[in-house]
Write a protein that holds these residues in place. Structure first.
Motif, mmCIF file in Angstrom:
data_model
loop_
_atom_site.group_PDB
_atom_site.id
_atom_site.type_symbol
_atom_site.label_atom_id
_atom_site.label_comp_id
_atom_site.label_asym_id
_atom_site.label_seq_id
_atom_site.Cartn_x
_atom_site.Cartn_y
_atom_site.Cartn_z
ATOM 1 N N ASP A 257 -13.150 -39.001 -19.778
ATOM 2 C CA ASP A 257 -12.331 -38.223 -18.853
ATOM 3 C C ASP A 257 -12.535 -36.719 -19.041
ATOM 4 O O ASP A 257 -12.656 -35.965 -18.063
ATOM 5 C CB ASP A 257 -10.853 -38.584 -19.007
ATOM 6 N N MET A 258 -12.612 -36.269 -20.298
ATOM 7 C CA MET A 258 -12.818 -34.846 -20.541
ATOM 8 C C MET A 258 -14.243 -34.414 -20.184
ATOM 9 O O MET A 258 -14.466 -33.305 -19.680
ATOM 10 C CB MET A 258 -12.527 -34.523 -22.002
ATOM 11 N N VAL A 259 -15.217 -35.280 -20.443
ATOM 12 C CA VAL A 259 -16.602 -34.960 -20.078
ATOM 13 C C VAL A 259 -16.729 -34.852 -18.564
ATOM 14 O O VAL A 259 -17.398 -33.948 -18.043
ATOM 15 C CB VAL A 259 -17.569 -36.025 -20.633
ATOM 16 N N ARG A 260 -16.048 -35.754 -17.856
ATOM 17 C CA ARG A 260 -16.084 -35.698 -16.390
ATOM 18 C C ARG A 260 -15.416 -34.424 -15.883
ATOM 19 O O ARG A 260 -15.898 -33.786 -14.933
ATOM 20 C CB ARG A 260 -15.398 -36.928 -15.799
ATOM 21 N N ALA A 261 -14.321 -34.022 -16.525
ATOM 22 C CA ALA A 261 -13.643 -32.784 -16.118
ATOM 23 C C ALA A 261 -14.542 -31.573 -16.341
ATOM 24 O O ALA A 261 -14.599 -30.652 -15.512
ATOM 25 C CB ALA A 261 -12.337 -32.620 -16.898
ATOM 26 N N ALA A 262 -15.283 -31.563 -17.456
ATOM 27 C CA ALA A 262 -16.202 -30.458 -17.726
ATOM 28 C C ALA A 262 -17.356 -30.460 -16.739
ATOM 29 O O ALA A 262 -17.826 -29.398 -16.305
ATOM 30 C CB ALA A 262 -16.728 -30.562 -19.160
ATOM 31 N N TYR A 263 -17.810 -31.657 -16.377
ATOM 32 C CA TYR A 263 -18.880 -31.765 -15.377
ATOM 33 C C TYR A 263 -18.436 -31.178 -14.041
ATOM 34 O O TYR A 263 -19.162 -30.404 -13.405
ATOM 35 C CB TYR A 263 -19.272 -33.234 -15.208
ATOM 36 N N GLU A 264 -17.220 -31.539 -13.608
ATOM 37 C CA GLU A 264 -16.713 -31.038 -12.330
ATOM 38 C C GLU A 264 -16.543 -29.526 -12.356
ATOM 39 O O GLU A 264 -16.854 -28.828 -11.376
ATOM 40 C CB GLU A 264 -15.396 -31.735 -11.997
ATOM 41 N N LYS A 265 -16.045 -28.997 -13.477
ATOM 42 C CA LYS A 265 -15.886 -27.551 -13.588
ATOM 43 C C LYS A 265 -17.250 -26.856 -13.564
ATOM 44 O O LYS A 265 -17.408 -25.785 -12.968
ATOM 45 C CB LYS A 265 -15.144 -27.201 -14.884
ATOM 46 N N THR A 266 -18.242 -27.497 -14.205
ATOM 47 C CA THR A 266 -19.594 -26.942 -14.208
ATOM 48 C C THR A 266 -20.153 -26.832 -12.798
ATOM 49 O O THR A 266 -20.648 -25.778 -12.376
ATOM 50 C CB THR A 266 -20.528 -27.828 -15.058
ATOM 51 N N VAL A 267 -20.067 -27.926 -12.052
ATOM 52 C CA VAL A 267 -20.609 -27.947 -10.690
ATOM 53 C C VAL A 267 -19.842 -26.988 -9.786
ATOM 54 O O VAL A 267 -20.431 -26.275 -8.955
ATOM 55 C CB VAL A 267 -20.580 -29.381 -10.123
ATOM 56 N N ASN A 268 -18.516 -26.941 -9.938
ATOM 57 C CA ASN A 268 -17.708 -26.038 -9.109
ATOM 58 C C ASN A 268 -18.002 -24.570 -9.416
ATOM 59 O O ASN A 268 -17.846 -23.710 -8.548
ATOM 60 C CB ASN A 268 -16.219 -26.326 -9.317
ATOM 61 N N THR A 269 -18.421 -24.296 -10.655
ATOM 62 C CA THR A 269 -18.640 -22.902 -11.061
ATOM 63 C C THR A 269 -20.049 -22.412 -10.748
ATOM 64 O O THR A 269 -20.230 -21.325 -10.194
ATOM 65 C CB THR A 269 -18.370 -22.734 -12.570
ATOM 66 N N ILE A 270 -21.073 -23.211 -11.103
ATOM 67 C CA ILE A 270 -22.451 -22.741 -10.919
ATOM 68 C C ILE A 270 -23.206 -23.498 -9.840
ATOM 69 O O ILE A 270 -24.364 -23.205 -9.561
ATOM 70 C CB ILE A 270 -23.231 -22.820 -12.247
ATOM 71 N N GLY A 271 -22.558 -24.512 -9.253
ATOM 72 C CA GLY A 271 -23.165 -25.198 -8.120
ATOM 73 C C GLY A 271 -24.137 -26.305 -8.465
ATOM 74 O O GLY A 271 -24.764 -26.871 -7.563
ATOM 75 N N LYS A 272 -24.281 -26.651 -9.721
ATOM 76 C CA LYS A 272 -25.179 -27.747 -10.095
ATOM 77 C C LYS A 272 -24.812 -28.254 -11.490
ATOM 78 O O LYS A 272 -24.079 -27.598 -12.239
ATOM 79 C CB LYS A 272 -26.636 -27.289 -10.087
#
Length: 340
Positions: A257-272
């Motif tokens: 769950d935390m890894v998925r949250a970090a993934y979503e924040k990553t994509v939302n921030t840098i676009g990939k």
């Protein structure tokens, strides 16, 4: 010998079968594989002596790695008579290997067990192992039943060496066969390689092996989740990515769950998707004491809702720690040039 690869314009292309072996191949194994691939692409024979000189390895290390890749079906004997003769001569020199091992022992060199494995056990030696170890015939029978086929002489040699030379318990050997041969569909030579590597690490009891297999399964599950989440396909993780993913689940103690949250924040921030960027996020969350996505969300809401100080005569601060954090990550991401 030859490497079973495809090639185009003298550029070797390694087969997909290499990938599942990478986790257990050591540095020497990888160097030997690349060297063999280059020799095959050039249409040249592979010579252990030349490989040892080119790779700064001993001939024993080269032969050990060749056995590993042969057992995995990636190296085959050369069809050229000269090469066959050379390979036969090399295989017929156990005395040289024994002399090298004695020299290392006399000089006090602490060589790993994988370089001391017996090159060959003849029929008399196999009979001696069976005579001196009353449990060996039963172990051999159980090993064949576990693997699902009748062993040939070289496969019987492997079991005999693991049992009589390394003194591994029968339960240990059967567990390795059950896991790697039955579950992972790896050859028995691969089991031999893993067994010697485990002994080098001091893992020699069924209990220690069970824990090692549990952690291996856990690591493969975690990396499979990350591979799917980040869209990596069949690409093998780099050493740096392996270390990063391992730290997420083990050092930080985070779940999917935390890894998925970090993934979503990553994509939302840098676009990939980026493992390097997500790793920076997870490290920051760990240092901040966040344990769940709810903790992360609550901290974000508290920062956004924090009222300006009243009656102090000071202007409300415009500094946004969340914004600062993201900008710092962008700078770090851009400076390192790591786009993985």
């Amino acid at each position: 010998m030859k490497l079973k690869i495809d090639g185009k314009q003298n550029n070797p292309i390694l087969p997909r079968a290499v990938e599942p072996l990478l986790a257990d191949a050591d540095a020497a194994d990888l160097r030997v594989l690349v060297y063999a691939a280059l020799r095959a692409a050039d249409g040249e024979d592979f010579e252990a002596k030349d490989a040892a000189e080119a790779l700064a390895l001993t001939e024993g290390e080269v032969r050990s790695s060749v056995k590993f890749w042969r057992g995995a079906g990636l190296l085959g004997a050369s069809r050229r008579p000269a090469a066959d003769k050379a390979a036969a001569a090399e295989a017929a020199q156990p005395e040289a290997a024994d002399a090298a091992a004695k020299t290392a022992s006399d000089t006090g060199a602490d060589k790993p067990l994988r370089d001391k494995r017996p090159m060959h056990l003849n029929s008399a030696e196999l009979c001696r192992v069976a005579k001196e170890n009353a449990d060996f015939p039963a172990l051999l029978h159980a090993a064949q039943q576990t693997a699902g086929w009748i062993f040939n002489e070289s496969e019987i040699e492997i079991i005999a060496a693991l049992y009589a030379s390394l003194r591994l318990p029968g339960e240990f050997i059967l567990s390795l066969i059950g896991y790697f041969v039955c579950k992972k569909e790896m050859p028995l030579r691969y089991v031999e390689k893993v067994a010697y590597d485990l002994c080098d690490k001091g893992i020699t009891t069924p209990e220690a092996l069970e824990e090692w297999l549990r952690r291996r399964e856990e690591r493969e599950t975690n990396e499979g989740f990350v591979r799917r989440l980040f869209g990596l396909g069949q690409r093998a993780l780099t050493e740096k990515e392996h270390a990063a993913v391992d730290s997420w689940f083990n050092l930080c103690g985070y779940g999917e769950d935390m890894v998925r949250a970090a993934y979503e924040k990553t994509v939302n921030t840098i676009g990939k998707a980026s493992i390097a960027y997500a790793s920076s996020i997870l490290r920051a969350w760990h240092e901040a004491g966040y344990k769940t996505p709810a903790d992360v969300e609550a901290a974000g809401q508290a920062k956004r809702a924090k009222p300006a100080a009243k009656g102090s005569g000071k202007q409300p601060q415009s500094f946004d720690t969340e914004d600062f954090f993201e900008k710092a990550l962008r700078r770090s991401y851009g400076d390192t040039g790591d786009k993985s």
